[in-house]
Scaffold this motif. Sequence first.
Motif, PDB file in Angstrom:
ATOM      1  N   VAL A 287       0.766  -1.281   0.120  1.00 24.08           N
ATOM      2  CA  VAL A 287       0.078  -0.076   0.032  1.00 24.08           C
ATOM      3  C   VAL A 287       0.919   1.129  -0.113  1.00 24.08           C
ATOM      4  N   ILE A 288       0.419   2.242  -0.910  1.00 25.22           N
ATOM      5  CA  ILE A 288       1.197   3.534  -0.979  1.00 25.22           C
ATOM      6  C   ILE A 288       0.170   4.587  -0.695  1.00 25.22           C
ATOM      7  N   LYS A 289       0.804   5.325  -0.055  1.00 21.70           N
ATOM      8  CA  LYS A 289      -0.009   6.850   0.496  1.00 21.70           C
ATOM      9  C   LYS A 289       0.926   7.935   0.321  1.00 21.70           C
ATOM     10  N   ASP A 290       0.406   8.987  -0.306  1.00 18.97           N
ATOM     11  CA  ASP A 290       1.286  10.043  -0.663  1.00 18.97           C
ATOM     12  C   ASP A 290       1.125  10.996   0.562  1.00 18.97           C
ATOM     13  N   ASP A 291       2.063  12.007   0.739  1.00 17.40           N
ATOM     14  CA  ASP A 291       2.264  12.865   1.925  1.00 17.40           C
ATOM     15  C   ASP A 291       0.687  13.711   1.899  1.00 17.40           C
ATOM     16  N   ASP A 292       0.491  13.906   3.147  1.00 16.97           N
ATOM     17  CA  ASP A 292      -0.691  14.776   3.594  1.00 16.97           C
ATOM     18  C   ASP A 292      -0.220  16.464   2.979  1.00 16.97           C
ATOM     19  N   ILE A 293      -1.388  17.070   2.607  1.00 13.56           N
ATOM     20  CA  ILE A 293      -1.121  18.491   2.466  1.00 13.56           C
ATOM     21  C   ILE A 293      -2.131  19.206   2.981  1.00 13.56           C
ATOM     22  N   LYS A 294      -1.360  20.400   3.774  1.00 14.54           N
ATOM     23  CA  LYS A 294      -2.165  21.563   4.467  1.00 14.54           C
ATOM     24  C   LYS A 294      -2.363  22.526   3.459  1.00 14.54           C
ATOM     25  N   TYR A 295      -3.787  22.773   3.320  1.00 13.75           N
ATOM     26  CA  TYR A 295      -4.128  24.015   2.905  1.00 13.75           C
ATOM     27  C   TYR A 295      -4.638  25.298   3.762  1.00 13.75           C
ATOM     28  N   ALA A 296      -4.369  26.423   3.267  1.00 11.30           N
ATOM     29  CA  ALA A 296      -4.824  27.561   4.261  1.00 11.30           C
ATOM     30  C   ALA A 296      -5.521  28.419   3.139  1.00 11.30           C
ATOM     31  N   TYR A 297      -6.887  28.766   3.880  1.00 12.42           N
ATOM     32  CA  TYR A 297      -7.791  29.576   3.189  1.00 12.42           C
ATOM     33  C   TYR A 297      -7.939  30.898   3.743  1.00 12.42           C
ATOM     34  N   ILE A 298      -7.220  32.037   3.050  1.00  7.01           N
ATOM     35  CA  ILE A 298      -7.085  33.124   3.647  1.00  7.01           C
ATOM     36  C   ILE A 298      -8.145  34.059   3.094  1.00  7.01           C
ATOM     37  N   THR A 299      -8.950  34.855   3.890  1.00  4.79           N
ATOM     38  CA  THR A 299      -9.959  35.762   3.638  1.00  4.79           C
ATOM     39  C   THR A 299      -9.321  37.073   3.796  1.00  4.79           C
ATOM     40  N   LEU A 300      -9.145  37.876   2.614  1.00  3.99           N
ATOM     41  CA  LEU A 300      -8.671  39.274   2.548  1.00  3.99           C
ATOM     42  C   LEU A 300      -9.567  40.000   3.205  1.00  3.99           C
ATOM     43  N   MET A 301      -9.139  41.566   3.573  1.00  2.22           N
ATOM     44  CA  MET A 301     -10.049  42.432   4.080  1.00  2.22           C
ATOM     45  C   MET A 301     -11.100  42.784   3.237  1.00  2.22           C
ATOM     46  N   LYS A 302     -12.074  43.458   3.982  1.00  2.00           N
ATOM     47  CA  LYS A 302     -13.242  43.807   3.009  1.00  2.00           C
ATOM     48  C   LYS A 302     -12.821  44.866   1.812  1.00  2.00           C
ATOM     49  N   GLY A 303     -13.252  44.565   0.718  1.00  2.00           N
ATOM     50  CA  GLY A 303     -12.938  45.423  -0.287  1.00  2.00           C
ATOM     51  C   GLY A 303     -11.877  45.024  -1.233  1.00  2.00           C
ATOM     52  N   GLU A 304     -10.884  44.200  -0.654  1.00  2.00           N
ATOM     53  CA  GLU A 304      -9.853  43.596  -1.412  1.00  2.00           C
ATOM     54  C   GLU A 304     -10.073  42.373  -2.249  1.00  2.00           C
ATOM     55  N   GLU A 305      -9.755  42.220  -3.360  1.00  2.00           N
ATOM     56  CA  GLU A 305     -10.090  41.142  -4.378  1.00  2.00           C
ATOM     57  C   GLU A 305      -8.854  40.344  -4.661  1.00  2.00           C
ATOM     58  N   PHE A 306      -8.906  39.076  -5.014  1.00  2.00           N
ATOM     59  CA  PHE A 306      -7.417  38.430  -5.830  1.00  2.00           C
ATOM     60  C   PHE A 306      -7.973  37.784  -6.998  1.00  2.00           C
ATOM     61  N   GLN A 307      -7.234  38.122  -7.963  1.00  2.00           N
ATOM     62  CA  GLN A 307      -7.683  37.322  -9.149  1.00  2.00           C
ATOM     63  C   GLN A 307      -6.039  36.644  -9.834  1.00  2.00           C
ATOM     64  N   PHE A 308      -6.212  35.340 -10.204  1.00  2.00           N
ATOM     65  CA  PHE A 308      -5.340  34.819 -10.896  1.00  2.00           C
ATOM     66  C   PHE A 308      -4.756  35.472 -11.932  1.00  2.00           C
ATOM     67  N   PRO A 309      -3.446  35.705 -11.952  1.00  2.00           N
ATOM     68  CA  PRO A 309      -2.991  36.349 -13.303  1.00  2.00           C
ATOM     69  C   PRO A 309      -3.224  35.393 -14.423  1.00  2.00           C
ATOM     70  N   ASP A 310      -3.477  35.970 -15.706  1.00  2.00           N
ATOM     71  CA  ASP A 310      -3.549  35.182 -16.949  1.00  2.00           C
ATOM     72  C   ASP A 310      -2.225  34.877 -17.649  1.00  2.00           C
ATOM     73  N   LEU A 311      -1.325  33.843 -17.072  1.00  2.00           N
ATOM     74  CA  LEU A 311       0.121  33.817 -17.612  1.00  2.00           C
ATOM     75  C   LEU A 311       0.020  33.103 -19.068  1.00  2.00           C
ATOM     76  N   PHE A 312      -0.713  32.529 -19.605  1.00  2.00           N
ATOM     77  CA  PHE A 312      -0.596  31.805 -20.818  1.00  2.00           C
ATOM     78  C   PHE A 312      -1.522  32.283 -21.684  1.00  2.00           C
ATOM     79  N   GLU A 313      -2.146  33.707 -21.706  1.00  2.00           N
ATOM     80  CA  GLU A 313      -2.823  34.456 -22.525  1.00  2.00           C
ATOM     81  C   GLU A 313      -2.111  34.756 -23.949  1.00  2.00           C
TER      82      GLU A 313
END
Length: 151
Positions: free
Chosen positions: A85-111
Motif C-alpha cells: 500500500v502506498i499513501k502520498d504525503d498529506d497536504i495542508k491548505y490555508a484559506y485566507i480571507t482578505l480584508m473587506k474591499g480587497e479582491e484577488f484574481q489569478f494572473p493570466d500567464l498563458f494568454e
Amino acid sequence: MSTRWYPLYQKGGPQLRVFLPNFWMKLVRPPHAQPSNVVVFSCSMEMTKYDIKNYMEKIYNVKCADVRTRIHMPKTRREPTQGYVIKDDDIKYAYITLMKGEEFQFPDLFENIENKEHEDHEKALKQAKEGYQEFLNKNKDRQNMPGWFTV
C-alpha cells in the motif's frame, strides 16, 4: 518557529545573524469556486493559523481578516507489481480571507502564448496558400503535364 541552528561563534569569524524560517507557502488554484476575497495556499504542515497570518502580514504586507486551514489526506493505492500500500504525503491548505474591499484574481500567464501560437498558425497557413497559388499560376499554361514535372 525554525529548526535551523545558528553556527557557533568562533573567534575571528563573522557572526551570522540571518533568520531563515523553514516555513513555505504556495499559491494554489482552488478546485471549487471561491469568493473573490478568498485565496488558497498550500503550506507547510508545521504552520499554525497564527503563523500563516503573521507570514502573510510580515513578508507580503497583506492584511488577513480570517485564516482557516484543512489537512487533505490523499488516497491510498496498491503498488501494481509488489502489492504493498502506498499513501502520498498529506497536504495542508490555508484559506485566507482578505480584508473587506480587497479582491484577488489569478494572473493570466498563458494568454499571450495562446495568441502567439494562433498568430503563428495563421501566418503558416497564409504562406502555404500563397505557395499553392504560385504553383497554380506557374503551371496554368501546361494543362496535361503533371505537377511534379515543373522546371
